[in-house]
Design an enzyme around this catalytic site. Structure first.
Site, PDB file in Angstrom:
ATOM      1  N   ILE A   4      12.216 -13.508 -23.056  1.00  0.00           N
ATOM      2  CA  ILE A   4      12.141 -14.963 -23.142  1.00  0.00           C
ATOM      3  C   ILE A   4      11.815 -15.312 -24.583  1.00  0.00           C
ATOM      4  O   ILE A   4      10.855 -14.775 -25.149  1.00  0.00           O
ATOM      5  CB  ILE A   4      11.076 -15.505 -22.170  1.00  0.00           C
ATOM      6  CG1 ILE A   4      11.505 -15.190 -20.734  1.00  0.00           C
ATOM      7  CG2 ILE A   4      10.864 -16.998 -22.364  1.00  0.00           C
ATOM      8  CD1 ILE A   4      10.449 -15.447 -19.697  1.00  0.00           C
ATOM      9  N   LYS A  35       9.142 -12.079 -30.082  1.00  0.00           N
ATOM     10  CA  LYS A  35       9.294 -12.456 -31.495  1.00  0.00           C
ATOM     11  C   LYS A  35       9.009 -11.264 -32.405  1.00  0.00           C
ATOM     12  O   LYS A  35       9.727 -11.029 -33.384  1.00  0.00           O
ATOM     13  CB  LYS A  35       8.381 -13.624 -31.836  1.00  0.00           C
ATOM     14  CG  LYS A  35       8.811 -14.927 -31.188  1.00  0.00           C
ATOM     15  CD  LYS A  35       7.799 -16.027 -31.472  1.00  0.00           C
ATOM     16  CE  LYS A  35       8.165 -17.296 -30.724  1.00  0.00           C
ATOM     17  NZ  LYS A  35       7.161 -18.353 -30.919  1.00  0.00           N
ATOM     18  N   ASN A  48      10.396 -17.574 -26.384  1.00  0.00           N
ATOM     19  CA  ASN A  48       9.130 -18.072 -26.911  1.00  0.00           C
ATOM     20  C   ASN A  48       7.965 -17.101 -26.723  1.00  0.00           C
ATOM     21  O   ASN A  48       6.839 -17.407 -27.093  1.00  0.00           O
ATOM     22  CB  ASN A  48       8.796 -19.445 -26.324  1.00  0.00           C
ATOM     23  CG  ASN A  48       8.650 -19.415 -24.817  1.00  0.00           C
ATOM     24  OD1 ASN A  48       9.091 -18.479 -24.163  1.00  0.00           O
ATOM     25  ND2 ASN A  48       8.043 -20.445 -24.270  1.00  0.00           N
ATOM     26  N   CYS A  49       8.233 -15.919 -26.207  1.00  0.00           N
ATOM     27  CA  CYS A  49       7.202 -14.891 -26.018  1.00  0.00           C
ATOM     28  C   CYS A  49       6.850 -14.272 -27.379  1.00  0.00           C
ATOM     29  O   CYS A  49       7.737 -13.871 -28.141  1.00  0.00           O
ATOM     30  CB  CYS A  49       7.734 -13.826 -25.066  1.00  0.00           C
ATOM     31  SG  CYS A  49       6.732 -12.338 -24.962  1.00  0.00           S
ATOM     32  N   ASP A  50       5.559 -14.181 -27.681  1.00  0.00           N
ATOM     33  CA  ASP A  50       5.121 -13.618 -28.964  1.00  0.00           C
ATOM     34  C   ASP A  50       5.570 -12.175 -29.145  1.00  0.00           C
ATOM     35  O   ASP A  50       5.943 -11.773 -30.247  1.00  0.00           O
ATOM     36  CB  ASP A  50       3.601 -13.714 -29.106  1.00  0.00           C
ATOM     37  CG  ASP A  50       3.135 -15.147 -29.318  1.00  0.00           C
ATOM     38  OD1 ASP A  50       3.954 -15.991 -29.743  1.00  0.00           O
ATOM     39  OD2 ASP A  50       1.950 -15.424 -29.055  1.00  0.00           O
TER      40      ASP A  50
END
Length: 118
Positions: A7, A14, A9-11
């Site tokens: 996903i 990223k 927006n998951c850190d």
């Protein structure tokens, strides 16, 4: 082709994406929320990694579930149904390269080792 599942927006996603880009590794990002998650793909993940490994019981999505729902997750079928309904509950990132075992999670050292062997 390398495929990274997760996903956006998951850190941790990223971090994994930054690592792949910094190491000049071409990859395709599959966002469960945008691209979906069909049952065949999820079953491939479960067959290789096991539903227990895929189910992120340390994340916010799991913690927000009521106890009754959590207690119903007792086998691959019930876990798959929940993961299909709520893909944010799948541990991430999941890295796939054809012909290699899948890699779940991210650490600099695990990615270095994984791609050193490719």
């Amino acid at each position: 082709m390398v495929t990274l599942y997760g996903i956006k927006n998951c850190d941790t996603i990223k971090k994994a994406r930054r690592w792949l880009e910094a190491n000049n590794i071409d990859y395709r990002f599959h966002d469960y929320r945008v691209d979906g998650l069909d049952s065949e793909l999820l079953n491939d993940f479960i067959n290789e990694l096991g539903w227990e490994a895929l189910l992120n019981t340390r994340g916010t999505t799991w913690r927000k579930l009521d106890e009754t729902t959590r207690n119903k997750i007792t086998d691959a079928a019930s876990a798959a149904a929940l993961m299909t309904e709520m893909p944010a509950i799948i541990k991430r990132p999941l890295l796939c390269v054809p012909g290699k075992p899948m890699l779940l999670g991210f650490s600099d050292s695990s990615y270095q080792q994984f791609f050193h062997e490719v």
